[in-house]
Design an enzyme around this catalytic site. Structure first.
Site, PDB file in Angstrom:
ATOM      1  N   GLY A 115     -36.694  -1.539  21.085  1.00 41.09           N
ATOM      2  CA  GLY A 115     -36.006  -1.611  22.382  1.00 41.09           C
ATOM      3  C   GLY A 115     -34.516  -1.891  22.293  1.00 41.09           C
ATOM      4  O   GLY A 115     -33.959  -2.535  23.184  1.00 41.09           O
ATOM      5  N   SER A 116     -33.856  -1.388  21.224  1.00 44.25           N
ATOM      6  CA  SER A 116     -32.419  -1.659  21.084  1.00 44.25           C
ATOM      7  C   SER A 116     -31.627  -1.055  22.248  1.00 44.25           C
ATOM      8  O   SER A 116     -30.723  -1.707  22.792  1.00 44.25           O
ATOM      9  CB  SER A 116     -31.896  -1.130  19.751  1.00 44.25           C
ATOM     10  OG  SER A 116     -32.233   0.236  19.602  1.00 44.25           O
ATOM     11  N   SER A 117     -31.959   0.167  22.648  1.00 41.81           N
ATOM     12  CA  SER A 117     -31.152   0.812  23.699  1.00 41.81           C
ATOM     13  C   SER A 117     -31.338   0.083  25.034  1.00 41.81           C
ATOM     14  O   SER A 117     -30.379  -0.111  25.781  1.00 41.81           O
ATOM     15  CB  SER A 117     -31.500   2.293  23.831  1.00 41.81           C
ATOM     16  OG  SER A 117     -32.844   2.456  24.183  1.00 41.81           O
ATOM     17  N   ALA A 118     -32.560  -0.355  25.311  1.00 37.71           N
ATOM     18  CA  ALA A 118     -32.795  -1.083  26.566  1.00 37.71           C
ATOM     19  C   ALA A 118     -32.044  -2.415  26.560  1.00 37.71           C
ATOM     20  O   ALA A 118     -31.417  -2.798  27.554  1.00 37.71           O
ATOM     21  CB  ALA A 118     -34.292  -1.330  26.775  1.00 37.71           C
ATOM     22  N   ALA A 119     -32.074  -3.114  25.413  1.00 34.08           N
ATOM     23  CA  ALA A 119     -31.385  -4.409  25.332  1.00 34.08           C
ATOM     24  C   ALA A 119     -29.885  -4.227  25.526  1.00 34.08           C
ATOM     25  O   ALA A 119     -29.236  -4.996  26.256  1.00 34.08           O
ATOM     26  CB  ALA A 119     -31.681  -5.072  23.984  1.00 34.08           C
ATOM     27  N   PRO A 166     -32.763  -3.669  15.029  1.00 27.97           N
ATOM     28  CA  PRO A 166     -32.497  -2.400  14.345  1.00 27.97           C
ATOM     29  C   PRO A 166     -32.566  -1.213  15.321  1.00 27.97           C
ATOM     30  O   PRO A 166     -33.460  -1.143  16.160  1.00 27.97           O
ATOM     31  CB  PRO A 166     -33.613  -2.297  13.300  1.00 27.97           C
ATOM     32  CG  PRO A 166     -34.452  -3.493  13.445  1.00 27.97           C
ATOM     33  CD  PRO A 166     -33.966  -4.347  14.551  1.00 27.97           C
ATOM     34  N   ASP A 202     -39.391  -0.888  28.730  1.00 34.23           N
ATOM     35  CA  ASP A 202     -38.389  -1.484  27.830  1.00 34.23           C
ATOM     36  C   ASP A 202     -37.346  -2.287  28.598  1.00 34.23           C
ATOM     37  O   ASP A 202     -36.994  -3.411  28.227  1.00 34.23           O
ATOM     38  CB  ASP A 202     -37.680  -0.397  27.015  1.00 34.23           C
ATOM     39  CG  ASP A 202     -38.580   0.226  25.969  1.00 34.23           C
ATOM     40  OD1 ASP A 202     -39.802   0.032  26.071  1.00 34.23           O
ATOM     41  OD2 ASP A 202     -38.068   0.895  25.062  1.00 34.23           O
ATOM     42  N   GLY A 219     -37.957   1.313  17.563  1.00 29.82           N
ATOM     43  CA  GLY A 219     -39.037   1.052  18.514  1.00 29.82           C
ATOM     44  C   GLY A 219     -38.992  -0.374  19.038  1.00 29.82           C
ATOM     45  O   GLY A 219     -39.913  -0.829  19.721  1.00 29.82           O
TER      46      GLY A 219
HETATM   47  C1  MEV Z   1     -41.837   3.880  23.832  1.00 28.64           C
HETATM   48  O1  MEV Z   1     -41.242   2.619  23.498  1.00 28.64           O
HETATM   49  C2  MEV Z   1     -43.092   3.673  24.625  1.00 28.64           C
HETATM   50  C3  MEV Z   1     -43.735   4.945  25.130  1.00 28.64           C
HETATM   51  O2  MEV Z   1     -44.910   4.539  25.864  1.00 28.64           O
HETATM   52  C4  MEV Z   1     -42.849   5.735  26.036  1.00 28.64           C
HETATM   53  C5  MEV Z   1     -42.494   5.011  27.283  1.00 28.64           C
HETATM   54  O3  MEV Z   1     -43.222   4.097  27.713  1.00 28.64           O
HETATM   55  O4  MEV Z   1     -41.472   5.421  27.878  1.00 28.64           O
HETATM   56  C6  MEV Z   1     -44.195   5.838  24.000  1.00 28.64           C
END
Ligand code: MEV
Length: 431
Positions: free
Chosen positions: A107-111, A101, A152, A105
């Site tokens: 990690g969709s953009s990193a993936a 989704p 990420d 949080g």
């Molecule tokens: C975000 O997924 C995690 C944070 O620690 C920010 C980061 O590590 O860039 C909040």
């Protein structure tokens, strides 16, 4: 030619936010992935489509612009940035499938970034280590969102469980958490940059109070690493609960996140906490034997996803070799971005005025029908051109992580049986 690459989403188990202040963090790859297909096109435009996300766009990879045909832009910026860095701007067709989704949080953009870069490297037959891939992917995220730790993109690249230490060195944790977990996703998007800024402000206003909290999150993360290595699942759960309390203290909790955390614990989760930036986004609950109970309980108010941890990092493969007969004559002649018969193309490094160039190694040189000459130099120079751009990005990357103890992972990422090696003298380009 058609290639595909895929990369996993992630969940941060311990240490989010504290990691921004050089404290350790632990993250795990999850069983949801982004899959990117890239193939040659007969069109003179680069098209990006995603049925899963309901968008279609026409991309100008050179100028980092796009025309949205349908859907919402969101993740397009990451793909465009990756193409800008690691593609020669010739038209291609890109398809994204994703079951992570967006903005949750996980990690969709990193993936998406890691999968896009891996697909491009495979497409251009460029050799790279996972370390290099993770660094470029981090730079892409940084260029797009302004704030990003390397966490990420590292986990999306390597898969498994990783511990990022206080010197930003990465260690693979040689253990696997077999227990399933449930992620609860709020309907509110959590903005990482906004939440990171909020924590920074709080730290500036109350340094004596906040600095020890951040350090305590670091100490807790170290304890969690030991618990994971020993397979002590109950201790992992307890430490997740403490970590949640500390995330509340640094101001990233919300009413919805809190509700999910307490509902999950009430339904039998042994550990439950915010994962990622907070302010919206997701919580993670470790709930061996209680997955359905926890999922159903959270699901009364919010969306849930059942996940397992995944050892699998980025992968890529060649699906179909390039076949010269797939190329329409019109495409070769009229395409302004194409290297075919086009000496005006500023990206075309080919100084030889011979129009009959075929910029790839995948040419059927025996084809009598073809007027095109296989020119490996052209292909190699094409790849080297991209490689040069990628190296420029790497040398500008000032937030590098150092990856330790994984010679295996630092082996060149793919072994392309079908492609001819690009000749060069770089030592790290070993096959
Ligand atoms: C975000 O997924 C995690 C944070 O620690 C920010 C980061 O590590 O860039 C909040």
């Amino acid at each position: 030619m058609e290639v595909m690459a895929s990369a996993p989403g992630k969940t941060i188990l311990f240490g989010e936010h504290a990691v921004v202040y050089s404290q350790p963090a632990i993250a795990a790859a999850v069983s949801k992935r982004a899959i990117v297909h890239i193939k040659d096109t007969q069109s003179n435009k680069t098209i990006l489509k995603s049925e899963d996300l309901g968008f279609e766009a026409e991309l100008d990879t050179k100028n980092k612009k796009y025309i949205l045909k349908k859907g919402k832009p969101g993740i397009i910026r990451y793909i465009l940035e990756a193409l800008h860095i690691a593609h020669n701007h010739n038209p291609i067709e890109i398809t994204l499938s994703i079951d992570i989704p967006i903005g949750s949080g996980l990690g969709s953009s990193a993936a998406v970034t890691v999968a896009t870069l891996a697909a491009l490297y495979r497409y251009h037959n460029i050799y790279f280590t996972k370390k290099e891939l993770a660094e470029i992917a981090h730079q892409v995220e940084f260029n797009v969102q302004g704030e990003a730790s390397p966490l990420d993109t590292l986990i999306s690249t390597y898969g498994g469980l990783i511990y990022l230490d206080r010197n930003k060195e990465l260690h693979k944790i040689n253990a696997h958490i077999n227990a399933p977990f449930v992620v609860g996703v709020t309907s509110k998007y959590g903005s990482t940059s906004k939440m990171v800024k909020g924590v920074k402000l709080l730290k500036e206003r109350f340094p004596k109070v906040m600095d020890p909290v951040i350090e305590t999150i670091g100490d807790l993360t170290d304890e969690a690493k030991t618990a994971i290595e020993k397979g002590n699942i109950n201790k992992i759960g307890e430490l997740m609960n403490i970590n949640h309390g500390l995330l509340d203290a640094i101001g990233v909790n919300t009413k919805e996140l809190s509700r999910m955390v307490y509902i999950a614990r009430g339904a039998g989760a042994i550990g439950s906490k915010i994962t990622g930036a907070g302010g919206g986004g997701s919580i993670i609950s470790l709930c061996p034997g209680k997955v359905d109970d926890v999922s159903n309980a959270i699901g009364v108010y919010d969306s849930t996803i059942k996940l397992t941890f995944s050892k699998k990092g980025v992968t890529s493969k060649l699906i179909g070799a390039r076949n010269i007969n797939n190329y329409g004559k019109n495409n070769r002649k009229n395409n302004p971005n194409s290297n075919y018969n086009n000496n005006n193309n500023p990206n075309n490094n080919n100084n030889n005025n011979n129009n009959k160039k075929y910029p790839t190694k995948y040419t059927n040189t025996n084809s009598k029908k073809s007027n095109f000459v296989n020119n490996n130099n052209s292909s190699a120079s094409n790849s080297r051109n991209i490689e040069k751009r990628v190296n420029n990005v790497k040398s500008n990357n000032n937030n590098k992580s150092k990856i330790k103890n994984n010679n295996k992972d630092n082996k060149k990422f793919y072994q392309n049986q079908n492609a001819q090696p690009i000749k060069n003298n770089r030592k790290d380009y070993a096959r």
